[in-house]
Write a protein that holds these residues in place. Structure first.
Motif, mmCIF file in Angstrom:
data_model
loop_
_atom_site.group_PDB
_atom_site.id
_atom_site.type_symbol
_atom_site.label_atom_id
_atom_site.label_comp_id
_atom_site.label_asym_id
_atom_site.label_seq_id
_atom_site.Cartn_x
_atom_site.Cartn_y
_atom_site.Cartn_z
ATOM 1 N N VAL A 159 -10.748 25.454 10.822
ATOM 2 C CA VAL A 159 -9.800 24.587 10.111
ATOM 3 C C VAL A 159 -8.897 23.947 11.170
ATOM 4 N N HIS A 164 0.226 24.598 5.952
ATOM 5 C CA HIS A 164 1.412 25.071 6.665
ATOM 6 C C HIS A 164 1.221 24.878 8.158
ATOM 7 N N ARG A 165 0.912 23.638 8.525
ATOM 8 C CA ARG A 165 0.652 23.415 9.943
ATOM 9 C C ARG A 165 1.948 23.496 10.732
ATOM 10 N N SER A 184 -5.504 19.949 9.152
ATOM 11 C CA SER A 184 -5.974 20.261 7.797
ATOM 12 C C SER A 184 -5.261 21.470 7.203
ATOM 13 N N GLN A 185 -4.347 22.050 7.978
ATOM 14 C CA GLN A 185 -3.639 23.214 7.451
ATOM 15 C C GLN A 185 -2.425 22.761 6.647
ATOM 16 N N VAL A 206 -7.078 31.011 2.807
ATOM 17 C CA VAL A 206 -7.077 30.253 4.063
ATOM 18 C C VAL A 206 -6.279 28.965 3.828
ATOM 19 N N ASP A 207 -5.495 28.614 4.833
ATOM 20 C CA ASP A 207 -4.584 27.481 4.727
ATOM 21 C C ASP A 207 -5.346 26.167 4.900
ATOM 22 N N LEU A 208 -5.999 25.687 3.838
ATOM 23 C CA LEU A 208 -6.736 24.422 3.920
ATOM 24 C C LEU A 208 -6.138 23.456 2.907
ATOM 25 N N ASP A 209 -5.734 22.290 3.406
ATOM 26 C CA ASP A 209 -4.966 21.344 2.599
ATOM 27 C C ASP A 209 -5.848 20.603 1.591
ATOM 28 N N SER A 222 -7.883 31.609 11.514
ATOM 29 C CA SER A 222 -7.252 32.722 10.797
ATOM 30 C C SER A 222 -8.062 34.011 10.892
#
Ligand code: FES
Length: 686
Positions: free
Chosen positions: A107, A114-115, A111-112, A35-38, A14
């Motif tokens: 990432v 919104h993958r 692990s995203q 940040v898109d981290l699940d 990102s």
């Protein structure tokens, strides 16, 4: 006071960056930077969704040097996780590793939150995972006599505090087992939460004790007039884990849509009966697909359906009477968000159903799904999208505007109403070439890669035999017959004298063409009759006229590209489709296939709730054209009955192939194809 020491944390891909004090968990830094981290367990080191990969060394691009001790040391939670489940070398748990120095953190895609879901081909759009129902792990306060509150209220409080989910609703179904589950999990539970839609609040769909290791599932269903096709998707990974289909049992009430509408008009209770059988077939299909995938079907919590308007009404239990007559009013054109149980679907007791909006009385949620998948509204160039089925859904447009119509092609393209026709299955002829000199055909059947004149062909088809011709085969065959001078422009098969081949033989009042004679070995005799040619002429004329009508309305004579969609569309040879005059003249390399675009659209809507809002918006801007009331449609239809067309030029096609100038109507008592086609009732899906 000395200022706090902070470190630069840069996330890739990102590029988001920020400064954080020593000891900040990477998951916290990610959250703060957006940040898109699940995470399902909320940073408790249980779910492993937060995996990250730190990078070390000098990063001149980012202007940082990452030292080996930039993150805290490997801890016991990570060690326990690794020993139990395994962790890829170099990976850390983002909730456990804390920032100790400047660091660059990658990432990985899995692990995203919104993958991106991987699609099989270069698609018009990506699918970004954002499902309606997600899993959350929470720790709930135990009951306290001094502060009396219900278990549900404390669960909701925990979900609010730990996940910021507010205004939760819980159904009686959940209450019935909640207390036992909370105690079994020692006040730690995993909840499946539906995020809510429209005015509906978010709701608890399911509660499992402790950390739930499994997944939850959704179904994307394309409910067609002929077949029902379903994809079972894992809602956490976005992957399709099983796909299956069944015939639509409503076929016994009528092959096409109009005959089903007529059935409901003529028979009291007919509509309800068709509703019942389609729901039963779906339940059987869903049981089968869940069994194939090895999951409990009660873990299916969300469903998305796309269908044409008649199927739509019959599925939701509305008599399609109004769709059988002008002005073809829909009971509702809006999308529907329902409980799956309201449609008698036997899935999770609280499973939801979303049905895409319809575009118009004849242009249904299936066309909306094609629009969602192929996104003509985002196209720079002018694209014609044709979803070929019993009813063709046609979209024409670009960024400026999109037009849509549907056209009643009938089942000929699916091999039905063709004398040697069959569905695409092993043994069916799917590819054909006809030698222009000898007029002999060579062909391929489904199940073998060999041409019929190649060595080993007989052995290769030993098991399946040669059983008939499927839709793409008949298109190629008729086009090849036209190219070889066996069929003329109006669609008449010539006599042996006219064509120079004994494969043409008198068959009643017209001639037929022999493709394959398997009678010596107990197989069928596969022929093309003049009636078959007319069926194809009518089907392709309906399709072309719909497309041409949209081009008229758009004010264009040509299109930049063509997308053939539909399970069958994927197998059509663009050249042969153009020889037939089924699609407008276009550069061959600009004709592509999109597979089952309606099914893909359903899958997009299942996996991404934003896409549901998007298509609801896009559909409102699509201009609907009603072919039934357009005089030019009839005009185009008559012109398009010729092969390729009696009026329209096909200059690009003519630069590639030469169509023999033959005319087999010698004025005898045989019918000409065009006359025959003109006299016949226009097939109607109304
Ligand atoms: Fe669940 Fe890190 S957030 S293990």
């Amino acid at each position: 006071m000395a200022s706090e020491v902070t470190h630069l944390v840069i996330f890739t891909p990102s590029g988001k960056r920020g400064r954080f004090p020593t000891g900040t968990p990477v998951l916290t830094a990610a959250r703060q930077l957006g940040v898109d981290l699940d995470s399902v367990c909320g940073g408790r080191g249980i779910c492993s969704r937060c995996q990250i990969t730190p990078s070390f060394g000098e990063f001149s691009k980012h202007g940082v040097v990452v030292k080996p001790d930039a993150l805290s040391e490997w801890n016991a939670v990570e060690e326990r996780y690794k020993s139990k489940r395994g962790l890829i070398e170099g990976r850390r748990l983002g909730c456990q590793a804390t920032v100790q120095g400047d660091v660059v953190i990658d990432v990985p895609p899995e692990s995203q939150v919104h993958r991106q879901v991987v699609r099989k081909r270069a698609e018009a759009r990506e699918i970004v995972l954002n499902t309606s129902t997600k899993l959350y792990y929470v720790e709930v306060e135990e009951p306290d006599m001094h502060e009396p509150s219900g278990d549900l209220e404390r669960l909701c409080k925990a979900l609010d505090e730990q996940w910021n989910i507010k205004g939760l609703h819980a159904d009686l179904n959940v209450l019935s087992y909640l207390q036992k589950t909370l105690r079994k999990g020692e006040w730690k539970v995993t909840c499946a939460i539906h995020s809510g839609s429209g005015l509906r609040p978010p709701s608890i769909m399911n509660v499992w004790p402790g950390y739930y290791e499994g997944s939850i599932y959704g179904l994307a269903v394309d409910l067609g007039s002929t077949t029902i096709a379903a994809h079972l998707c894992d809602l956490q990974s976005g992957e399709v884990i099983a796909s299956s289909g069944v015939m639509n049992p409503q076929i016994r009430f009528g092959e096409d849509l109009m005959s089903r509408v007529s059935y409901s008009m003529m028979n009291p209770g007919g509509a309800a009966e068709m509703t019942r059988v389609v729901r039963e077939a779906m339940n059987a299909l869903f049981t089968q697909i869940a069994t194939e995938a090895g999951i409990d079907k009660h873990l299916i919590v969300d469903t998305v359906f796309v269908c044409n308007p008649v199927m739509h009404h019959l599925f939701i239990g509305v008599d399609p009477y109004e769709l059988g007559q002008a002005p073809f009013a829909l009971a509702t054109s809006n999308s529907l968000s329902l409980e799956a149980s309201a449609l008698e679907l036997d899935l999770h007791p609280l499973a939801r159903t979303y049905i895409l909006p319809c575009i118009a009385g004849h242009v249904g949620a299936d066309a909306a799904a094609v629009a969602l998948s192929e996104a003509p509204n985002l196209s720079e160039d002018l694209v014609l999208v044709v979803d070929v089925g019993t009813n063709a859904e046609i979209l024409l447009g670009n960024k400026e505007k999109v037009l849509a119509c549907s056209s009643p092609t009938g089942p000929a393209f699916e091999g039905a109403q063709i004398s040697s026709g069959q569905r695409a299955a092993p043994g069916a002829i799917e590819r054909v070439e006809v030698d222009p000199v000898t007029k002999d055909p060579r062909f391929k059947v489904i199940g073998s890669d060999l041409w019929s004149d190649e060595e080993g062909f007989s052995e290769a088809i030993g098991k399946t035999g040669i059983t008939g011709i499927c839709g793409s085969g008949i298109i190629e065959l008729v086009a090849e017959m036209r190219l070889a001078g066996i069929v003329d422009g109006p669609g008449l098969i010539g006599s042996p004298d006219q064509t120079g081949t004994d494969r043409c033989f008198l068959d009643g009042r017209t001639y037929s063409y022999l493709v394959w004679d398997g009678t010596a070995t107990g197989g069928p005799k596969i022929t093309v009759t003049n009636r078959d040619i007319r069926e194809i002429q009518m089907a392709k004329a309906a399709l072309y006229s719909g497309a041409r009508l949209l081009m008229d309305k758009f004010g264009v004579e040509t299109v930049d590209r063509i997308v053939l969609a539909g399970a069958f569309g994927a197998h059509i040879s663009p050249k042969h489709a153009m020889v037939l005059g089924m699609i407008p003249d276009c550069k061959l390399e600009k004709v592509t296939s999109a597979g089952n675009a309606a099914g893909t659209g359903a899958r997009i809507a299942l996996l991404n709730t934003d896409a549901r809002r998007e298509i609801e918006r896009v559909v409102k801007d699509i201009h609907k054209i009603e072919t039934a009331i357009e005089p030019r449609f009839q005009e185009h239809f008559i012109n398009a009955s010729n092969i390729p067309n009696s009026v329209e030029p096909f200059p690009i096609l003519e630069s590639i192939v030469t169509l023999p100038d033959v005319n087999f109507n010698t004025g005898g008592d045989r019918e000409s194809g065009a006359e025959g086609g003109g006299r016949r009732r226009r097939r109607s899906a109304r």
